[in-house]
Design a protein around this motif. Structure first.
Motif, short mmCIF file in Angstrom:
data_model
loop_
_atom_site.label_atom_id
_atom_site.label_comp_id
_atom_site.label_asym_id
_atom_site.label_seq_id
_atom_site.Cartn_x
_atom_site.Cartn_y
_atom_site.Cartn_z
N PRO A 126 30.60 -8.55 82.19
CA PRO A 126 29.75 -8.44 81.03
C PRO A 126 30.10 -9.45 79.70
CG PRO A 126 31.21 -6.75 81.18
CD PRO A 126 31.19 -7.33 82.61
N ARG A 127 31.41 -9.86 79.79
CA ARG A 127 31.73 -10.60 78.69
C ARG A 127 32.36 -12.20 79.36
NH1 ARG A 127 35.59 -7.21 75.42
NH2 ARG A 127 35.52 -8.87 73.74
N GLU A 128 31.56 -12.77 80.16
CA GLU A 128 31.92 -13.77 80.99
C GLU A 128 32.28 -15.14 80.26
OE1 GLU A 128 30.49 -16.40 84.69
OE2 GLU A 128 29.09 -15.11 83.94
N VAL A 129 33.43 -15.50 80.48
CA VAL A 129 33.84 -16.72 79.67
C VAL A 129 33.49 -17.97 80.64
CG1 VAL A 129 36.13 -15.77 78.45
CG2 VAL A 129 36.31 -16.54 80.62
N ASN A 130 33.32 -18.93 79.79
CA ASN A 130 33.05 -20.15 80.38
C ASN A 130 33.92 -20.86 81.13
OD1 ASN A 130 31.52 -22.48 81.00
ND2 ASN A 130 31.36 -23.36 78.93
N LEU A 131 34.07 -20.87 82.60
CA LEU A 131 35.06 -21.37 83.17
C LEU A 131 34.06 -22.04 84.46
CD1 LEU A 131 37.43 -18.64 83.51
CD2 LEU A 131 37.84 -20.74 82.37
N TYR A 159 39.69 -9.48 85.28
CA TYR A 159 38.66 -10.34 86.31
C TYR A 159 37.33 -9.96 86.15
CZ TYR A 159 36.61 -12.49 90.24
OH TYR A 159 35.55 -13.26 91.24
N GLU A 160 37.20 -8.85 86.29
CA GLU A 160 35.91 -8.02 86.14
C GLU A 160 35.11 -8.10 84.88
OE1 GLU A 160 36.39 -4.10 87.88
OE2 GLU A 160 36.73 -4.74 89.87
N GLU A 161 35.82 -8.25 83.80
CA GLU A 161 35.39 -7.99 82.65
C GLU A 161 35.06 -9.59 82.00
OE1 GLU A 161 35.95 -6.68 77.83
OE2 GLU A 161 37.36 -6.15 79.33
N PHE A 162 35.65 -10.33 82.29
CA PHE A 162 35.74 -11.83 81.87
C PHE A 162 35.32 -12.89 82.82
CE2 PHE A 162 38.70 -9.58 78.97
CZ PHE A 162 38.19 -9.77 77.84
N ILE A 163 35.78 -12.77 84.02
CA ILE A 163 35.77 -14.09 84.86
C ILE A 163 34.60 -13.81 86.22
CG2 ILE A 163 37.09 -15.25 86.68
CD1 ILE A 163 39.44 -14.60 84.68
N SER A 164 34.56 -12.42 86.62
CA SER A 164 33.53 -12.69 87.72
C SER A 164 32.26 -12.96 87.34
CB SER A 164 33.45 -11.08 88.16
OG SER A 164 32.89 -10.38 87.54
N THR A 165 31.32 -13.44 88.38
CA THR A 165 29.92 -13.83 88.03
C THR A 165 29.23 -12.84 87.12
OG1 THR A 165 30.12 -15.03 89.88
CG2 THR A 165 27.93 -14.86 89.03
N ASP A 166 29.36 -11.56 87.58
CA ASP A 166 28.60 -10.53 86.75
C ASP A 166 29.29 -9.82 85.75
OD1 ASP A 166 26.45 -10.97 88.81
OD2 ASP A 166 27.49 -9.53 89.96
N GLU A 190 34.00 -13.07 73.25
CA GLU A 190 34.49 -12.99 74.53
C GLU A 190 35.72 -13.88 74.94
OE1 GLU A 190 31.44 -16.05 75.11
OE2 GLU A 190 31.46 -14.21 74.16
N ASN A 191 35.70 -15.25 74.09
CA ASN A 191 36.87 -16.06 74.15
C ASN A 191 38.09 -15.66 73.67
OD1 ASN A 191 35.19 -18.20 75.40
ND2 ASN A 191 34.37 -18.85 73.55
N ILE A 192 38.24 -15.41 72.37
CA ILE A 192 39.45 -14.69 71.90
C ILE A 192 39.60 -13.41 72.46
CG2 ILE A 192 38.15 -13.34 69.90
CD1 ILE A 192 41.51 -15.70 69.72
N ALA A 193 38.92 -12.64 73.07
CA ALA A 193 39.23 -11.40 73.62
C ALA A 193 40.07 -11.66 74.94
CB ALA A 193 37.75 -10.56 73.82
N PHE A 194 39.25 -12.70 75.66
CA PHE A 194 39.95 -13.09 77.19
C PHE A 194 41.23 -13.58 76.82
CE2 PHE A 194 41.11 -16.56 80.04
CZ PHE A 194 40.92 -15.81 81.25
N TYR A 195 41.49 -14.28 75.78
CA TYR A 195 42.98 -15.02 75.40
C TYR A 195 43.72 -13.82 75.18
CZ TYR A 195 46.40 -17.57 73.13
OH TYR A 195 47.63 -18.05 72.53
N LEU A 196 43.21 -13.10 74.30
CA LEU A 196 44.34 -11.59 73.72
C LEU A 196 44.66 -11.01 75.02
CD1 LEU A 196 43.10 -11.16 70.40
CD2 LEU A 196 45.07 -12.26 70.69
#
Length: 187
Positions: A116-121, A107-114, A80-86
């Motif tokens: 599915p591929r939440e990054v560590n922020l 936002y919904e894919e990587f950042i929101s609390t729920d 999820e880290n490289i996917a978010f970066y790209l």
């Protein structure tokens, strides 16, 4: 820890192939941003590997380096880290008319609390991004992208280099590149 790309179980490689389909449009866009190599020459070049050790940025700019790094992150369950970066890199080139929808999707894919591929922020960064997604600008993900970049550079990248050092010779690396699930290359 990491056992090396050649020791990945088949199920892991199959999961990586599924991720390739998931990344689809992101990968095509990221290949446009980065310098492309000829499709006739998908082999690994020994000259590239020393450049990857020079800096994280140089490794990401190399299609083969990025391919192997993606496969490594899949093996560590942190793709999820490289996917978010790209996704952030792709977002920066988005037409203004499509920014709002794409910002919401990221936002919904990587950042929101729920997600599915939440990054560590941290929660402060998440809150700032949540506000900026309401009125998206090209820079609305810059802070989060920088934090994930730093996380990969300080944490994943050194382990990736150690994994590369355990690989013996360009033949095995070349094989990993040819089977790389996220390379977007025609083999």
């Amino acid at each position: 820890m990491c056992r090396g790309l050649d020791l990945l179980p088949i199920t892991c490689l199959e999961r990586a192939k599924e991720l390739k389909a998931l990344f689809g449009s992101l990968l095509q866009k990221s290949d446009q941003v980065q310098p492309r190599r000829s499709q006739q020459s998908p082999s690994f070049h020994v000259d590239e590997r020393p450049q990857w050790k020079e800096s994280f940025h140089k490794m990401l700019c190399s299609p083969n380096g990025l391919c192997l790094f993606r496969a490594f992150l899949v093996s560590e369950f942190s793709e999820e880290n490289i996917a978010f970066y790209l996704a952030c890199e792709d977002y920066k080139t988005t037409k203004p008319s499509k920014m709002s929808a794409k910002a919401r999707r990221i936002y919904e894919e990587f950042i929101s609390t729920d997600a599915p591929r939440e990054v560590n922020l941290d929660h402060v960064t998440k809150a700032l991004i949540q506000e900026s997604v309401e009125r998206p600008a090209r820079t609305c993900f810059d802070l989060a992208q920088a934090k994930i970049y730093t996380l990969m550079e300080k944490d994943c990248y050194p382990r990736f280099l150690k994994s590369l050092a355990q690989q013996s010779g360009p033949e095995r690396l070349g094989k990993s590149i040819r089977i790389c699930p996220a390379s977007g290359r025609q083999n």
